[in-house]
Design an enzyme around this catalytic site. Structure first.
Site, PDB file in Angstrom:
ATOM      1  N   HIS A 561       0.837  -1.203   0.000  1.00  0.00           N
ATOM      2  CA  HIS A 561       0.000   0.000   0.000  1.00  0.00           C
ATOM      3  C   HIS A 561       0.875   1.256   0.000  1.00  0.00           C
ATOM      4  O   HIS A 561       0.693   2.162  -0.832  1.00  0.00           O
ATOM      5  CB  HIS A 561      -0.919   0.002   1.226  1.00  0.00           C
ATOM      6  CG  HIS A 561      -1.785   1.222   1.331  1.00  0.00           C
ATOM      7  ND1 HIS A 561      -3.096   1.245   0.902  1.00  0.00           N
ATOM      8  CD2 HIS A 561      -1.528   2.475   1.801  1.00  0.00           C
ATOM      9  CE1 HIS A 561      -3.605   2.441   1.105  1.00  0.00           C
ATOM     10  NE2 HIS A 561      -2.669   3.218   1.645  1.00  0.00           N
ATOM     11  N   GLU A 562       1.816   1.329   0.944  1.00  0.00           N
ATOM     12  CA  GLU A 562       2.669   2.511   1.029  1.00  0.00           C
ATOM     13  C   GLU A 562       3.527   2.660  -0.219  1.00  0.00           C
ATOM     14  O   GLU A 562       3.804   3.768  -0.679  1.00  0.00           O
ATOM     15  CB  GLU A 562       3.545   2.451   2.282  1.00  0.00           C
ATOM     16  CG  GLU A 562       2.775   2.428   3.601  1.00  0.00           C
ATOM     17  CD  GLU A 562       1.802   3.591   3.746  1.00  0.00           C
ATOM     18  OE1 GLU A 562       2.031   4.668   3.156  1.00  0.00           O
ATOM     19  OE2 GLU A 562       0.778   3.426   4.445  1.00  0.00           O
ATOM     20  N   HIS A 565       1.818   4.578  -2.968  1.00  0.00           N
ATOM     21  CA  HIS A 565       2.015   6.034  -2.916  1.00  0.00           C
ATOM     22  C   HIS A 565       3.370   6.403  -3.500  1.00  0.00           C
ATOM     23  O   HIS A 565       3.501   7.379  -4.253  1.00  0.00           O
ATOM     24  CB  HIS A 565       1.945   6.527  -1.471  1.00  0.00           C
ATOM     25  CG  HIS A 565       0.587   6.462  -0.857  1.00  0.00           C
ATOM     26  ND1 HIS A 565      -0.533   6.977  -1.467  1.00  0.00           N
ATOM     27  CD2 HIS A 565       0.166   5.953   0.336  1.00  0.00           C
ATOM     28  CE1 HIS A 565      -1.581   6.795  -0.686  1.00  0.00           C
ATOM     29  NE2 HIS A 565      -1.188   6.170   0.404  1.00  0.00           N
ATOM     30  N   HIS A 568       3.539   6.249  -7.258  1.00  0.00           N
ATOM     31  CA  HIS A 568       2.773   7.376  -7.786  1.00  0.00           C
ATOM     32  C   HIS A 568       3.652   8.627  -7.813  1.00  0.00           C
ATOM     33  O   HIS A 568       3.705   9.355  -8.816  1.00  0.00           O
ATOM     34  CB  HIS A 568       1.539   7.592  -6.904  1.00  0.00           C
ATOM     35  CG  HIS A 568       0.550   8.568  -7.445  1.00  0.00           C
ATOM     36  ND1 HIS A 568      -0.657   8.821  -6.827  1.00  0.00           N
ATOM     37  CD2 HIS A 568       0.569   9.384  -8.526  1.00  0.00           C
ATOM     38  CE1 HIS A 568      -1.332   9.724  -7.506  1.00  0.00           C
ATOM     39  NE2 HIS A 568      -0.602  10.086  -8.540  1.00  0.00           N
TER      40      HIS A 568
END
Length: 620
Positions: A561-562, A565, A568
């Site tokens: 999940h991290e 980011h 991105h």
């Protein structure tokens, strides 16, 4: 959790930036086909080093020290030449404020067509200058173990944040931007990205009470600064009222002794365990004694009264800021540029979600209740699933539906932190043509020796980002996983390099233009980008001399999940930092991370990395 303290010239406490309209990369190849490619990659040495760097403190120390012996020169935090000592934050802040004043003057005094055409670029650079300090100071004040660095970062943040709020309420800046945007002879020369930047900045000026009276604008600045101070204080003080609780060995029945061994203290009557972090959460999921679960649950969820007062003050002050900006509530102000748009739409969505899930939730609660009644040996109707029961019985349900060969302790052996990082690098190579290359940190570059630096390397363009990984638990560190954008991608204009050469004659202009931090310069095209610099924070138990850090599947999903980011931020290159990477609405920024969670459970992705930490056998 996505963290960014600076958004454009915005004076609100929204910590989420704006979206990139020109992402650099698209998925370029089949994931399954790539699984075969990766095993024969010519970068195998870096691939193996990546795994060892995270699985062994000794390997990382030797790797780092070997490279340092060849280049022992000390650098500042993140290679920023201002941050060789805590006082450097104040110099960094003052120098930035002076630069911002020069940029403001250029916008206000712009008169020719050429000068007015540059207004979006200059305002974006103004925003970037502020964010360079604010984002970094926000991270250091929350994460650096040295109190002197924390205090200096907090002071620098306060100075620049108030200055930013003053700029947000400067009518001349809005007027010059608005005039240029509405002038066809000017905006016809802008790219689509420049037009978007102009519209975004204009909207942010409008959200800062800029059209109100002088008195209300001053109140807006003061209250916005106060909101930021209260928000920072709330996050900084976010901990339970009780830091540890003592439980007897009987109460701790069901908890893995190896988990307790890492972060607990034994005494005559039992064991003291922390009320935050992975140990507390694991205990809540595995303790058979309901009274013990209740005790630790209430300890984890009980905040000090002072923290509740801070929260109350924060919410009330934030509402006043929204009212001054012309909104009925902070929710209305915050949602205007989100997908939902209005508080009413959010409530409708949540109500619909609740209706759709109610049947499934009831079914799960009934299953957990049946398990609890069987465990206590009673069918008494007064027995209920309490708040402190849900984690424990959800874990039991998971065990029930999971085959014996897939029990959590079995799975963890295939998820050493090093193999998971290796898998993420292989996945990104297969999807985007980028990979992680472990890079030794220079003396002074990292805030703790446990930090691993990864350079993100593109197969055609070379280094495109720097990623600092602070993934191991330590005393005083926040247990909350997070992604911090320390610096965004942005195209650096050649005039900035010339200016840097004049202001810093003793430094290499290409280094001075980005404060010594990472850049990408192509001498053939003379194109220069400041590279994204990112920090990932997790709270995994450190490796032992005999065994690497082993992750649960929940931990694996958290890391994916991290990293969503991070990727991105890495791939969202744009000419303007206002629209680069994760500088977007929160609901959009979470999309890559949610997608990455799904990747974590895909068999094709697991085949890239899930191997036993000791035997190297693949996951069955």
């Amino acid at each position: 959790m996505l963290k960014s303290s600076c958004r454009l010239l915005r004076a609100s406490t929204c910590r989420t930036p704006r979206p990139s309209t020109s992402p650099r990369y698209l998925a370029r190849r089949s994931l399954v086909a790539g699984a075969t490619e990766t095993r024969t990659t010519p970068q195998k040495q870096n691939d193996d080093t990546l795994r060892d760097a995270f699985d062994s403190h000794n390997f990382w120390r030797d790797f780092r020290d070997t490279h340092r012996s060849a280049n022992p020169q000390s650098k500042g935090l993140f290679e920023n030449h201002y941050l060789t000592k805590p006082e450097g934050f104040i110099e960094f802040s003052k120098t930035t404020a002076e630069q911002c004043q020069r940029l403001v003057a250029r916008v206000v005094e712009a008169s020719t067509v050429e000068e007015r055409c540059l207004i979006p670029m200059i305002l974006d650079r103004l925003s970037d200058s502020l964010c360079r300090v604010l984002d970094m100071a926000d991270f250091v004040s929350a994460t650096h173990p040295d109190i002197n660095f924390q205090e200096a970062a907090t002071e620098a943040y306060s100075m620049l944040y108030e200055f930013m709020n003053v700029l947000n309420t400067t009518p001349a800046l809005k007027t010059r931007l608005e005039d240029a945007l509405n002038d066809p002879s000017i905006n016809a020369k802008w790219t689509e990205e420049e037009k978007m930047v102009a519209r975004i900045l204009l909207k942010d000026f409008s959200n800062s009470a800029i059209d109100a009276s002088d008195e209300k604008r001053q109140a807006f600045v003061e209250l916005s600064t106060r909101v930021n101070q209260l928000g920072s204080k709330f996050i900084r003080d976010m901990r339970p009222e009780t830091s540890t609780i003592s439980l007897s060995n009987r109460q701790l029945k069901g908890v893995d002794p190896l988990v307790l061994q890492h972060a607990s203290k034994r005494h005559l009557t039992g064991i003291s365990i922390p009320t935050t972090g992975s140990v507390a959460f694991t205990a809540l999921r595995s303790m058979k004694d309901e009274s013990a679960r209740k005790e630790i649950y209430l300890a984890m969820k009980t905040s000090p009264k002072s923290q509740l007062q801070t929260l109350s003050d924060f919410l009330q002050t934030r509402a006043r800021v929204a009212n001054l900006a012309g909104y009925s509530s902070y929710a209305e102000m915050h949602l205007m540029d989100k997908l939902a748009k209005t508080p009413t739409a959010v409530k409708s969505f949540l109500d619909a979600l609740s209706r759709d899930n109610k049947r499934h939730v009831r079914q799960e609660i009934e299953e957990m209740l049946a398990m609890k009644k069987a465990e206590v040996g009673s069918l008494d109707s007064s027995i209920q699933i309490e708040a402190w029961d849900t984690e424990y019985y959800q874990a039991r349900l998971g065990d029930k539906y999971r085959s014996r060969s897939r029990r959590p302790d079995f799975m963890s052996a295939y998820f050493s932190l090093g193999t998971v990082m290796q898998g993420l690098s292989r996945l990104f190579t297969n999807l985007y043509g980028v990979r992680f290359v472990p890079t030794a940190t220079a003396p002074g570059e990292a805030w703790t020796p446990d930090v691993r630096r990864l350079d993100v390397v593109d197969e055609t363009e070379g280094r495109i980002a720097v990623l600092y990984c602070d993934l191991f638990a330590r005393p005083g560190k926040s247990p909350n996983p997070a992604h911090f954008t320390l610096r965004c991608s942005r195209l650096i204009d050649p005039s900035e390099i010339q200016e840097a050469a004049t202001l810093h004659p003793n430094l290499d202009p290409l280094q001075a233009v980005n404060d010594g931090m990472a850049i990408s310069h192509n001498p053939r095209t003379n194109i220069t980008y400041q590279l994204p610099t990112i920090a990932l924070i997790c709270d995994f138990q450190p490796p032992s001399p005999s065994q690497p850090t082993l992750l649960t599947f929940r931990d694996v999903r958290t890391l994916f999940h991290e990293m969503g980011h991070a990727i991105h931020s890495i791939l969202g290159r744009a000419a303007h930092q206002v629209v680069s990477g994760t500088r977007c609405a929160t609901d959009i920024a979470e999309l890559p991370s949610v997608l990455m969670e799904h990747f974590a459970a895909d068999p094709a992705v697991l085949a890239l990395f899930a191997r036993h930490w000791h035997t190297d056998a693949p996951l069955p």
